[in-house]
Design a protein around this motif. Sequence first.
Motif, mmCIF file in Angstrom:
data_model
loop_
_atom_site.group_PDB
_atom_site.id
_atom_site.type_symbol
_atom_site.label_atom_id
_atom_site.label_comp_id
_atom_site.label_asym_id
_atom_site.label_seq_id
_atom_site.Cartn_x
_atom_site.Cartn_y
_atom_site.Cartn_z
ATOM 1 N N GLN A 79 0.995 -1.162 -0.003
ATOM 2 C CA GLN A 79 -0.026 0.023 0.084
ATOM 3 C C GLN A 79 0.974 1.351 0.077
ATOM 4 O OE1 GLN A 79 -2.466 -0.088 3.230
ATOM 5 N NE2 GLN A 79 -4.036 -1.874 2.331
ATOM 6 N N SER A 80 0.443 2.113 -0.948
ATOM 7 C CA SER A 80 1.111 3.490 -1.044
ATOM 8 C C SER A 80 0.779 4.513 0.206
ATOM 9 C CB SER A 80 1.181 3.992 -2.254
ATOM 10 O OG SER A 80 1.717 5.328 -2.631
ATOM 11 N N LEU A 81 1.798 5.362 0.588
ATOM 12 C CA LEU A 81 1.626 6.371 1.552
ATOM 13 C C LEU A 81 0.752 7.039 1.200
ATOM 14 C CD1 LEU A 81 2.518 6.707 4.502
ATOM 15 C CD2 LEU A 81 4.172 8.385 3.509
ATOM 16 N N PRO A 82 -0.616 7.584 1.768
ATOM 17 C CA PRO A 82 -1.571 8.435 1.369
ATOM 18 C C PRO A 82 -0.910 9.991 1.457
ATOM 19 C CG PRO A 82 -2.109 7.536 3.242
ATOM 20 C CD PRO A 82 -0.752 6.933 3.053
ATOM 21 N N THR A 83 0.136 10.191 2.132
ATOM 22 C CA THR A 83 0.415 11.343 2.373
ATOM 23 C C THR A 83 1.788 11.693 1.671
ATOM 24 O OG1 THR A 83 -0.226 11.327 4.827
ATOM 25 C CG2 THR A 83 1.387 13.126 4.186
ATOM 26 N N SER A 84 1.480 12.940 1.012
ATOM 27 C CA SER A 84 2.819 13.280 0.097
ATOM 28 C C SER A 84 3.155 14.935 0.331
ATOM 29 C CB SER A 84 2.667 13.133 -1.278
ATOM 30 O OG SER A 84 3.913 13.603 -2.027
ATOM 31 N N SER A 168 5.564 20.116 7.743
ATOM 32 C CA SER A 168 5.998 18.888 7.126
ATOM 33 C C SER A 168 6.265 17.732 7.968
ATOM 34 C CB SER A 168 6.765 19.264 5.680
ATOM 35 O OG SER A 168 6.290 19.919 4.970
ATOM 36 N N ILE A 169 7.360 17.989 8.801
ATOM 37 C CA ILE A 169 7.770 17.096 9.510
ATOM 38 C C ILE A 169 6.717 16.533 10.512
ATOM 39 C CG2 ILE A 169 9.388 16.799 11.715
ATOM 40 C CD1 ILE A 169 11.034 19.092 10.561
ATOM 41 N N GLY A 170 5.778 17.200 11.049
ATOM 42 C CA GLY A 170 4.662 16.673 11.803
ATOM 43 C C GLY A 170 3.765 15.831 11.182
ATOM 44 N N THR A 171 3.527 16.160 9.808
ATOM 45 C CA THR A 171 2.796 15.388 8.974
ATOM 46 C C THR A 171 3.556 14.010 8.599
ATOM 47 O OG1 THR A 171 1.804 17.181 7.914
ATOM 48 C CG2 THR A 171 1.627 15.231 6.747
ATOM 49 N N LEU A 172 4.660 14.109 8.273
ATOM 50 C CA LEU A 172 5.437 12.766 7.998
ATOM 51 C C LEU A 172 5.821 12.058 8.972
ATOM 52 C CD1 LEU A 172 8.161 14.326 5.425
ATOM 53 C CD2 LEU A 172 5.860 12.990 4.819
ATOM 54 N N THR A 180 0.992 1.145 7.767
ATOM 55 C CA THR A 180 0.450 -0.006 7.715
ATOM 56 C C THR A 180 1.304 -1.109 7.266
ATOM 57 O OG1 THR A 180 -0.868 0.034 5.911
ATOM 58 C CG2 THR A 180 -2.055 0.814 8.143
ATOM 59 N N GLY A 181 2.365 -0.767 6.469
ATOM 60 C CA GLY A 181 3.259 -1.787 5.664
ATOM 61 C C GLY A 181 4.490 -1.257 5.476
ATOM 62 N N ALA A 182 5.232 -1.882 5.008
ATOM 63 C CA ALA A 182 6.938 -1.439 4.663
ATOM 64 C C ALA A 182 6.808 -0.418 3.623
ATOM 65 C CB ALA A 182 7.596 -2.792 4.243
ATOM 66 N N LEU A 183 6.193 -0.499 2.521
ATOM 67 C CA LEU A 183 6.115 0.602 1.530
ATOM 68 C C LEU A 183 5.820 1.942 2.270
ATOM 69 C CD1 LEU A 183 6.637 1.229 -1.277
ATOM 70 C CD2 LEU A 183 4.167 0.773 -1.841
ATOM 71 N N GLN A 184 4.854 1.941 3.042
ATOM 72 C CA GLN A 184 4.494 3.156 3.705
ATOM 73 C C GLN A 184 5.621 3.876 4.537
ATOM 74 O OE1 GLN A 184 0.493 3.161 5.478
ATOM 75 N NE2 GLN A 184 -0.489 2.830 3.373
ATOM 76 N N ALA A 185 6.122 2.930 5.302
ATOM 77 C CA ALA A 185 7.140 3.234 6.248
ATOM 78 C C ALA A 185 8.350 3.877 5.373
ATOM 79 C CB ALA A 185 7.529 1.981 7.076
ATOM 80 N N ALA A 186 8.732 3.075 4.287
ATOM 81 C CA ALA A 186 9.676 3.551 3.567
ATOM 82 C C ALA A 186 9.464 4.963 2.722
ATOM 83 C CB ALA A 186 10.050 2.287 2.602
ATOM 84 N N GLN A 187 8.404 5.089 2.226
ATOM 85 C CA GLN A 187 7.963 6.271 1.671
ATOM 86 C C GLN A 187 8.045 7.537 2.613
ATOM 87 O OE1 GLN A 187 4.237 5.363 -0.150
ATOM 88 N NE2 GLN A 187 5.182 4.777 -2.384
ATOM 89 N N ALA A 188 7.523 7.423 3.985
ATOM 90 C CA ALA A 188 7.615 8.254 4.961
ATOM 91 C C ALA A 188 9.119 8.696 5.198
ATOM 92 C CB ALA A 188 6.947 7.933 6.228
ATOM 93 N N GLY A 189 9.643 7.397 5.251
ATOM 94 C CA GLY A 189 11.345 7.909 5.624
ATOM 95 C C GLY A 189 11.899 8.480 4.470
ATOM 96 N N ASN A 190 11.778 8.484 3.098
ATOM 97 C CA ASN A 190 12.410 8.859 2.113
ATOM 98 C C ASN A 190 11.571 10.433 2.071
ATOM 99 O OD1 ASN A 190 13.445 6.781 1.002
ATOM 100 N ND2 ASN A 190 11.817 5.960 -0.195
ATOM 101 N N GLN A 191 10.528 10.473 2.382
ATOM 102 C CA GLN A 191 10.079 12.031 2.379
ATOM 103 C C GLN A 191 10.731 12.937 3.352
ATOM 104 O OE1 GLN A 191 5.940 13.060 1.770
ATOM 105 N NE2 GLN A 191 5.684 10.988 1.207
ATOM 106 N N LEU A 192 11.128 12.486 4.634
ATOM 107 C CA LEU A 192 11.695 12.964 5.558
ATOM 108 C C LEU A 192 12.923 13.071 5.072
ATOM 109 C CD1 LEU A 192 10.705 11.026 8.766
ATOM 110 C CD2 LEU A 192 10.051 13.464 8.315
ATOM 111 N N LEU A 193 13.791 12.330 4.086
ATOM 112 C CA LEU A 193 14.920 12.510 3.809
ATOM 113 C C LEU A 193 15.059 13.639 2.766
ATOM 114 C CD1 LEU A 193 16.478 8.849 3.397
ATOM 115 C CD2 LEU A 193 17.405 10.761 5.358
ATOM 116 N N ALA A 194 13.874 13.776 1.937
ATOM 117 C CA ALA A 194 13.903 14.930 1.459
ATOM 118 C C ALA A 194 13.809 16.298 1.560
ATOM 119 C CB ALA A 194 12.541 14.669 0.148
#
Length: 239
Positions: A79-84, A168-172, A180-194
């Motif tokens: 499942q993809s992260l709904p927040t961007s 943005s930090i609070g949202t991420l 709920t899954g590995a992909l969502q956690a990874a995408q949230a981490g990538n956005q924090l890195l961005a």
Amino acid sequence: MKMSCYRRVVVAGLLAAAGLPLVAAVTPAAAQVGGIVHDPRNYAQNILTAARTLEQINNQIKQLQNQATSLVNEARNLQSLPTSTLQELQGQVDRTRELLGKAQRVAFDVGDIQKAFDARYKGAALSAPQAAMVANAEARWTDSVGAFQDAMKVQAGVVGNMGASRQSIGTLVTASQSATGALQAAQAGNQLLALQSQQLGDLAAAIAAQGRAEMLDAARAAAAEAEGRERFRRFRKGH
């Protein structure tokens, strides 16, 4: 007597089904009750077969349940992260680049810097006629003032981005904690890195603008000193 024989047959069948040793005194191997021939050995074998079949069915049910659970987990992991916050981050980067692009007079460009220094800060510009020297000194002062003004604008833009970055930090972080899954956690981490990269970019822009202002002011002071020596030389020559 017939009832007693039947009871022995039933007991023998139950003992055989339970896997317990049969009592040797139980006889006969087959008995006829009410006109129906009852074989305890065959009865016990049927019970064991049914038990094994039931066990196999239970194992298959457990395997299907495990497979269903695995599919559910895989679906969650995909499942993809709904927040961007990508659009907000790109907007902040664009605003900082726009402020840097509006640098006055001496821009952040190697060719432009070279032309400005050749025209106003060194060489013939420092030994030009009096009127040209005065004009060049005025131009250098304008360069310095503009550079400090540019630095303050960039710093103000960076401070303005800090509020959006905090949001943005609070949202991420919230999205990462509720992933709920590995992909969502990874995408949230990538956005924090961005977001971190954007903040580092703002810091680099502020340092560059401040450094530009300080270097231009130092160059102005050095040029003024060189012009002072030239004026003094001319004064001594005239006397």
